[in-house]
Design a protein around this motif. Sequence first.
Motif, PDB file in Angstrom:
ATOM      1  N   GLN A 119      44.330  42.287  49.491  1.00  0.00           N
ATOM      2  CA  GLN A 119      42.870  42.967  49.410  1.00  0.00           C
ATOM      3  C   GLN A 119      42.767  42.712  47.885  1.00  0.00           C
ATOM      4  O   GLN A 119      43.433  43.487  46.746  1.00  0.00           O
ATOM      5  N   PHE A 120      41.672  42.199  47.603  1.00  0.00           N
ATOM      6  CA  PHE A 120      40.900  42.486  46.032  1.00  0.00           C
ATOM      7  C   PHE A 120      39.664  41.775  45.613  1.00  0.00           C
ATOM      8  O   PHE A 120      38.384  40.968  46.677  1.00  0.00           O
ATOM      9  N   PRO A 121      39.242  42.031  44.022  1.00  0.00           N
ATOM     10  CA  PRO A 121      37.153  41.875  44.610  1.00  0.00           C
ATOM     11  C   PRO A 121      37.186  40.408  43.803  1.00  0.00           C
ATOM     12  O   PRO A 121      38.362  40.236  43.289  1.00  0.00           O
ATOM     13  N   PRO A 122      35.916  40.582  43.984  1.00  0.00           N
ATOM     14  CA  PRO A 122      35.572  39.340  43.775  1.00  0.00           C
ATOM     15  C   PRO A 122      36.149  39.272  41.727  1.00  0.00           C
ATOM     16  O   PRO A 122      35.476  39.989  41.709  1.00  0.00           O
ATOM     17  N   LYS A 123      36.465  37.720  40.950  1.00  0.00           N
ATOM     18  CA  LYS A 123      36.228  37.451  39.738  1.00  0.00           C
ATOM     19  C   LYS A 123      35.608  36.193  39.787  1.00  0.00           C
ATOM     20  O   LYS A 123      36.375  35.336  39.981  1.00  0.00           O
ATOM     21  N   LEU A 124      34.387  36.490  39.040  1.00  0.00           N
ATOM     22  CA  LEU A 124      34.042  35.548  38.438  1.00  0.00           C
ATOM     23  C   LEU A 124      32.518  36.297  37.317  1.00  0.00           C
ATOM     24  O   LEU A 124      32.198  37.019  37.442  1.00  0.00           O
ATOM     25  N   LEU A 125      33.449  35.138  36.058  1.00  0.00           N
ATOM     26  CA  LEU A 125      32.892  35.970  34.766  1.00  0.00           C
ATOM     27  C   LEU A 125      32.441  34.613  33.819  1.00  0.00           C
ATOM     28  O   LEU A 125      32.791  33.166  34.331  1.00  0.00           O
ATOM     29  N   GLY A 126      31.885  34.494  33.016  1.00  0.00           N
ATOM     30  CA  GLY A 126      31.242  33.316  32.447  1.00  0.00           C
ATOM     31  C   GLY A 126      30.232  32.698  31.950  1.00  0.00           C
ATOM     32  O   GLY A 126      28.985  33.191  32.955  1.00  0.00           O
ATOM     33  N   GLU A 127      29.616  32.070  31.630  1.00  0.00           N
ATOM     34  CA  GLU A 127      28.594  30.710  31.071  1.00  0.00           C
ATOM     35  C   GLU A 127      29.133  30.104  31.394  1.00  0.00           C
ATOM     36  O   GLU A 127      29.644  29.530  31.571  1.00  0.00           O
ATOM     37  N   GLU A 128      27.140  29.084  31.735  1.00  0.00           N
ATOM     38  CA  GLU A 128      27.508  27.641  31.495  1.00  0.00           C
ATOM     39  C   GLU A 128      26.671  27.355  31.549  1.00  0.00           C
ATOM     40  O   GLU A 128      24.661  28.008  31.748  1.00  0.00           O
ATOM     41  N   THR A 129      25.646  26.505  30.302  1.00  0.00           N
ATOM     42  CA  THR A 129      24.888  25.533  29.847  1.00  0.00           C
ATOM     43  C   THR A 129      24.697  24.379  30.691  1.00  0.00           C
ATOM     44  O   THR A 129      25.182  23.390  30.945  1.00  0.00           O
TER      45      THR A 129
END
Length: 248
Positions: A119-129
Amino acid sequence: MARRSSLAVPSEPPVLAVCFLACLATGLELSVNNQAADFSLTTFPGTAVSLSCLVQNSSQDEDLLWYRGDGKVDLKDGNTVNISNICVSPVTESDNGVTFTCRLARDRSVQVSVILDVQFPPKLLGEETLQTEEDTDVTLTCNAKSNPQAQAAWYKNNDLLTLQQNRYQLYQTSEVFQLSIQKVQKSDNGTYTCVVKSSLGEGSKDFYLIVEDKTPPFPREAVIAGVVVVTLTVLFGIVARKDKICKV
């Protein structure tokens, strides 16, 4: 005249029946971490998992085998007879759903399997143009693995996005979350945020959408006509110059 005996000669019991009775008598079975049936083991990335396979109710030494999925695990000498131990260290997210199976070497149908529930949490980072023109379609995509499965919500300029019928479409799998906007307009300019949450945590990603004026169609015929005019002008100019030179 000799009389025939009416006593029937006892026949030997079938071999399969003998084996079945012998197995019932010995009760030979395996256990992994004191579990005699298949089970799931919950763990987390970065930890170590120890699995111990034990032969029970055996009257002789028994060799054991370990498998990770369909692949056989290499065991050291002395770690195969009657009891066998393996260790998964460190546990990673890629171990989620992997099955480890201990089998009896002389009868591989005798086995116990363990499924790792990492079990592990969602990993979502960063940005996009994203830059696009009016009246085109745009798709914003968040890729996020998690266990347990996460849910996504979309925001525009920090406000929960109100989905307009026939303009916004959502697509979601266990790892992909998408927002599609059809025929974008200048009013769609802004910052869109994908927020992915599970019981273990959350992650987010920003999308900066820039909608530009629609480029007018290329005036092909006008340009071709212009080229023709320019070409004729140049030709007449050359002829004129030649005429002038000739007169001189």
